[in-house]
Scaffold this motif. Sequence first.
Motif, PDB file in Angstrom:
ATOM      1  N   UNK A 136      57.052  48.776  61.779  1.00  0.00           N
ATOM      2  CA  UNK A 136      56.112  47.691  61.519  1.00  0.00           C
ATOM      3  C   UNK A 136      55.360  47.272  62.771  1.00  0.00           C
ATOM      4  N   UNK A 137      56.064  47.206  63.887  1.00  0.00           N
ATOM      5  CA  UNK A 137      55.435  46.846  65.164  1.00  0.00           C
ATOM      6  C   UNK A 137      54.428  47.920  65.570  1.00  0.00           C
ATOM      7  N   UNK A 138      54.777  49.178  65.380  1.00  0.00           N
ATOM      8  CA  UNK A 138      53.872  50.280  65.731  1.00  0.00           C
ATOM      9  C   UNK A 138      52.584  50.209  64.922  1.00  0.00           C
ATOM     10  N   UNK A 139      52.699  49.903  63.633  1.00  0.00           N
ATOM     11  CA  UNK A 139      51.505  49.790  62.805  1.00  0.00           C
ATOM     12  C   UNK A 139      50.701  48.546  63.186  1.00  0.00           C
ATOM     13  N   UNK A 140      51.397  47.424  63.441  1.00  0.00           N
ATOM     14  CA  UNK A 140      50.724  46.169  63.763  1.00  0.00           C
ATOM     15  C   UNK A 140      49.802  46.324  64.962  1.00  0.00           C
ATOM     16  N   UNK A 141      50.198  47.141  65.919  1.00  0.00           N
ATOM     17  CA  UNK A 141      49.386  47.336  67.115  1.00  0.00           C
ATOM     18  C   UNK A 141      48.033  47.954  66.795  1.00  0.00           C
ATOM     19  N   UNK A 142      47.940  48.667  65.659  1.00  0.00           N
ATOM     20  CA  UNK A 142      46.686  49.328  65.278  1.00  0.00           C
ATOM     21  C   UNK A 142      45.920  48.581  64.183  1.00  0.00           C
ATOM     22  N   UNK A 143      46.419  47.427  63.772  1.00  0.00           N
ATOM     23  CA  UNK A 143      45.714  46.658  62.751  1.00  0.00           C
ATOM     24  C   UNK A 143      44.369  46.180  63.271  1.00  0.00           C
ATOM     25  N   UNK A 144      43.430  46.044  62.351  1.00  0.00           N
ATOM     26  CA  UNK A 144      42.090  45.595  62.710  1.00  0.00           C
ATOM     27  C   UNK A 144      41.757  44.309  61.966  1.00  0.00           C
ATOM     28  N   UNK A 145      41.044  43.394  62.603  1.00  0.00           N
ATOM     29  CA  UNK A 145      40.653  42.165  61.905  1.00  0.00           C
ATOM     30  C   UNK A 145      39.689  42.493  60.768  1.00  0.00           C
ATOM     31  N   UNK A 146      39.873  41.809  59.648  1.00  0.00           N
ATOM     32  CA  UNK A 146      39.011  42.016  58.484  1.00  0.00           C
ATOM     33  C   UNK A 146      38.491  40.660  57.999  1.00  0.00           C
ATOM     34  N   UNK A 147      37.524  40.711  57.126  1.00  0.00           N
ATOM     35  CA  UNK A 147      36.984  39.493  56.548  1.00  0.00           C
ATOM     36  C   UNK A 147      37.048  39.586  55.030  1.00  0.00           C
ATOM     37  N   UNK A 148      37.497  38.507  54.384  1.00  0.00           N
ATOM     38  CA  UNK A 148      37.566  38.485  52.925  1.00  0.00           C
ATOM     39  C   UNK A 148      36.207  38.808  52.314  1.00  0.00           C
ATOM     40  N   UNK A 149      36.253  39.447  51.144  1.00  0.00           N
ATOM     41  CA  UNK A 149      35.023  39.798  50.423  1.00  0.00           C
ATOM     42  C   UNK A 149      34.639  38.637  49.516  1.00  0.00           C
ATOM     43  N   UNK A 150      33.376  38.250  49.546  1.00  0.00           N
ATOM     44  CA  UNK A 150      32.908  37.118  48.753  1.00  0.00           C
ATOM     45  C   UNK A 150      31.848  37.569  47.757  1.00  0.00           C
ATOM     46  N   UNK A 151      31.833  36.926  46.595  1.00  0.00           N
ATOM     47  CA  UNK A 151      30.830  37.233  45.568  1.00  0.00           C
ATOM     48  C   UNK A 151      30.581  35.976  44.746  1.00  0.00           C
ATOM     49  N   UNK A 152      29.460  35.954  44.063  1.00  0.00           N
ATOM     50  CA  UNK A 152      29.112  34.796  43.235  1.00  0.00           C
ATOM     51  C   UNK A 152      29.866  34.840  41.912  1.00  0.00           C
ATOM     52  N   UNK A 153      29.869  33.717  41.202  1.00  0.00           N
ATOM     53  CA  UNK A 153      30.564  33.602  39.918  1.00  0.00           C
ATOM     54  C   UNK A 153      29.628  33.032  38.865  1.00  0.00           C
ATOM     55  N   UNK A 154      29.680  33.581  37.672  1.00  0.00           N
ATOM     56  CA  UNK A 154      28.916  33.045  36.543  1.00  0.00           C
ATOM     57  C   UNK A 154      29.877  32.237  35.681  1.00  0.00           C
ATOM     58  N   UNK A 155      29.681  30.925  35.547  1.00  0.00           N
ATOM     59  CA  UNK A 155      30.639  30.074  34.816  1.00  0.00           C
ATOM     60  C   UNK A 155      30.494  30.152  33.299  1.00  0.00           C
ATOM     61  N   UNK A 156      30.556  31.350  32.776  1.00  0.00           N
ATOM     62  CA  UNK A 156      30.471  31.581  31.329  1.00  0.00           C
ATOM     63  C   UNK A 156      31.572  32.560  30.943  1.00  0.00           C
ATOM     64  N   UNK A 157      32.026  32.463  29.695  1.00  0.00           N
ATOM     65  CA  UNK A 157      33.139  33.306  29.240  1.00  0.00           C
ATOM     66  C   UNK A 157      32.786  33.956  27.911  1.00  0.00           C
ATOM     67  N   UNK A 158      33.081  35.231  27.792  1.00  0.00           N
ATOM     68  CA  UNK A 158      32.943  35.946  26.527  1.00  0.00           C
ATOM     69  C   UNK A 158      34.312  36.034  25.879  1.00  0.00           C
ATOM     70  N   UNK A 159      34.442  35.542  24.654  1.00  0.00           N
ATOM     71  CA  UNK A 159      35.683  35.649  23.883  1.00  0.00           C
ATOM     72  C   UNK A 159      35.433  36.619  22.741  1.00  0.00           C
ATOM     73  N   UNK A 160      36.185  37.724  22.714  1.00  0.00           N
ATOM     74  CA  UNK A 160      36.024  38.738  21.670  1.00  0.00           C
ATOM     75  C   UNK A 160      37.118  38.532  20.632  1.00  0.00           C
ATOM     76  N   UNK A 161      36.762  38.025  19.474  1.00  0.00           N
ATOM     77  CA  UNK A 161      37.723  37.766  18.408  1.00  0.00           C
ATOM     78  C   UNK A 161      37.763  36.291  18.061  1.00  0.00           C
ATOM     79  N   UNK A 162      37.620  35.987  16.781  1.00  0.00           N
ATOM     80  CA  UNK A 162      37.575  34.593  16.337  1.00  0.00           C
ATOM     81  C   UNK A 162      38.781  34.188  15.517  1.00  0.00           C
ATOM     82  N   UNK A 163      39.959  34.766  15.836  1.00  0.00           N
ATOM     83  CA  UNK A 163      41.194  34.330  15.186  1.00  0.00           C
ATOM     84  C   UNK A 163      41.776  33.139  15.916  1.00  0.00           C
TER      85      UNK A 163
END
Length: 562
Positions: A136-163
């Motif tokens: 784990x220490x050996x791998x940690x030495x080679x880790x690289x900083x990353x940034x979370x991926x961001x995306x927009x959201x559409x506040x609508x929902x599709x419901x398939x089925x009316x039971x």
Amino acid sequence: MNERERGKEEAQEETRIGVFICDCGSNIAGHLDCAAVTEYAAKLPDVVCAKENLYTCSEAGIAEIQKAIKEHKLNRVLVASCSPRTHQPLFQSSCAEAGMNPYLFEMANIRDQCSWVHMQKREEATEKAKDLVRMGVAKAAFLEPQKDIEASLIPRVLVIGGGVGGLSAAESLAGMGLEVILVEKADQLGGLLNQLHQLAPDGDQAADRLSHLVDTVTSKSNVTIHVGSEVESVAGYIGNFEVAIRPKEGDALKEKVGCIVVAVGAVPLEPEGMYGYDGKTVITQAELEEQLKSGAFKASKVVMIQCVGARCPEREYCSRICCMTAVKNAMLIKGQNPEAKVHILYRDMQMYGTKKERMLWDARGLGVRFDVYEADKPPEVGEGTVKFEQPLIGETREIPYDLVVLSTPLVAREDAPLLSQLLRVPMDQNRFFMEAHAKLRPLDFATDGIFVCGSARYPATVEEARSQGVGVASRIATVLFKDKLITSAIVAEINPETCVGCQGCMEMCPYGAIVYVPEKEICEVNTILCKGCGCCAATCPSESALLKGFKPEQLLAQIRAM
């Protein structure tokens, strides 16, 4: 300093690793020498801090990590404890709060992979823990900083089925203020609830329950309902789906939604060729419901046979709700005509829950007769009598009847595989939709942003379908009530300089996250769809596809540390 500049600085500065060994009470410390592992870790290259904690995931343990990051200027942290699946997000967020890039955190699982599997070998377990920490220490030495991926959201929902499931989800989502598009293939809402007479175990009228639910949903101004319609196409990803809805008449309607709910339900099996089924003197529980509902039921000698078409080579599963339905209808018959003779022939009675158990005893009290039969010796339906063998005494009995009722299972809809392909979500061997995890994510698909409820995932009672619909709405709220979608940076990337466009990675990707770009003659990754499985990286012949956090130099460092 912005995120990009901070990332470059972290990548260039001196590597300073902090190692934290967790006792996990006695889960780890009871089977290996954590103090010895800590002492060993302190001597590894680039390690400037090594500490042992009773519970690293506790408030005190987290505070210890954050304090060490600041005091020792740590830019890498390794925690040797339990499963990354349950605790890595906690540790990563804690490191971020202390000012360290969360992707410079690494875990070694010395509980599941060491102490639990080597409980009787303390010395060997200790040595293996040292190996895991060193890797784990050996791998940690080679880790690289990353940034979370961001995306927009559409506040609508599709419901398939009316039971029940779909209506319950739509009701809850609309109540939260989200826009809902409800698509039902049939010409009316309600699903199987339209066919039922009374609901067990409380005895409510199905029509009243359905009417109230439909009225509530249709009264919502933020719910758009399309009956007699089908979903024709789906594209996109969580937060940004593009769907086409095909009505019976007219052109397809294009909509954009953030999440999708699959609530298409199931249908009762029609037992063609079984037990002399003719729809007249031998009928199904669904047909009995219709007779009771319309007042057409007149029989006085009724025999019900359980597990017809279920728990057999063709359908090995138990439908769960058939026994409850049979007991409920038997009690209704006895209530209508106390002198009626009602027999239920069963293999096992599936009456889970205290209320259903009470129903079973109440049915016996009303005079409903229960007799068991064995799977390899099913009852025989003759002219006016049902013959079966009583396994306990080895005698054959004949029961006279004027009506035989077959309890058949709910089965998946015929068009369910088409919807599965459309949404790219899995099904089980019985063509029910398969959730991501039966215990941890029972209402989610592995594909983010798509959820399932009701009998589409497995036969469910009305109450179960309703609670699952509400549960799905709660899950969707955790996604769509955010300002933006944030996903892990541990995704694949393809080097456009070396990619030859062979498309081998596309064939291997289980999430459809890779596309071929003809103009550039290369493949590209949709980072929102990518789940970081690494299939593409393992397949790419030119080594153009790489998985962040698991690049060759990082994995080779672990191997060489062995």
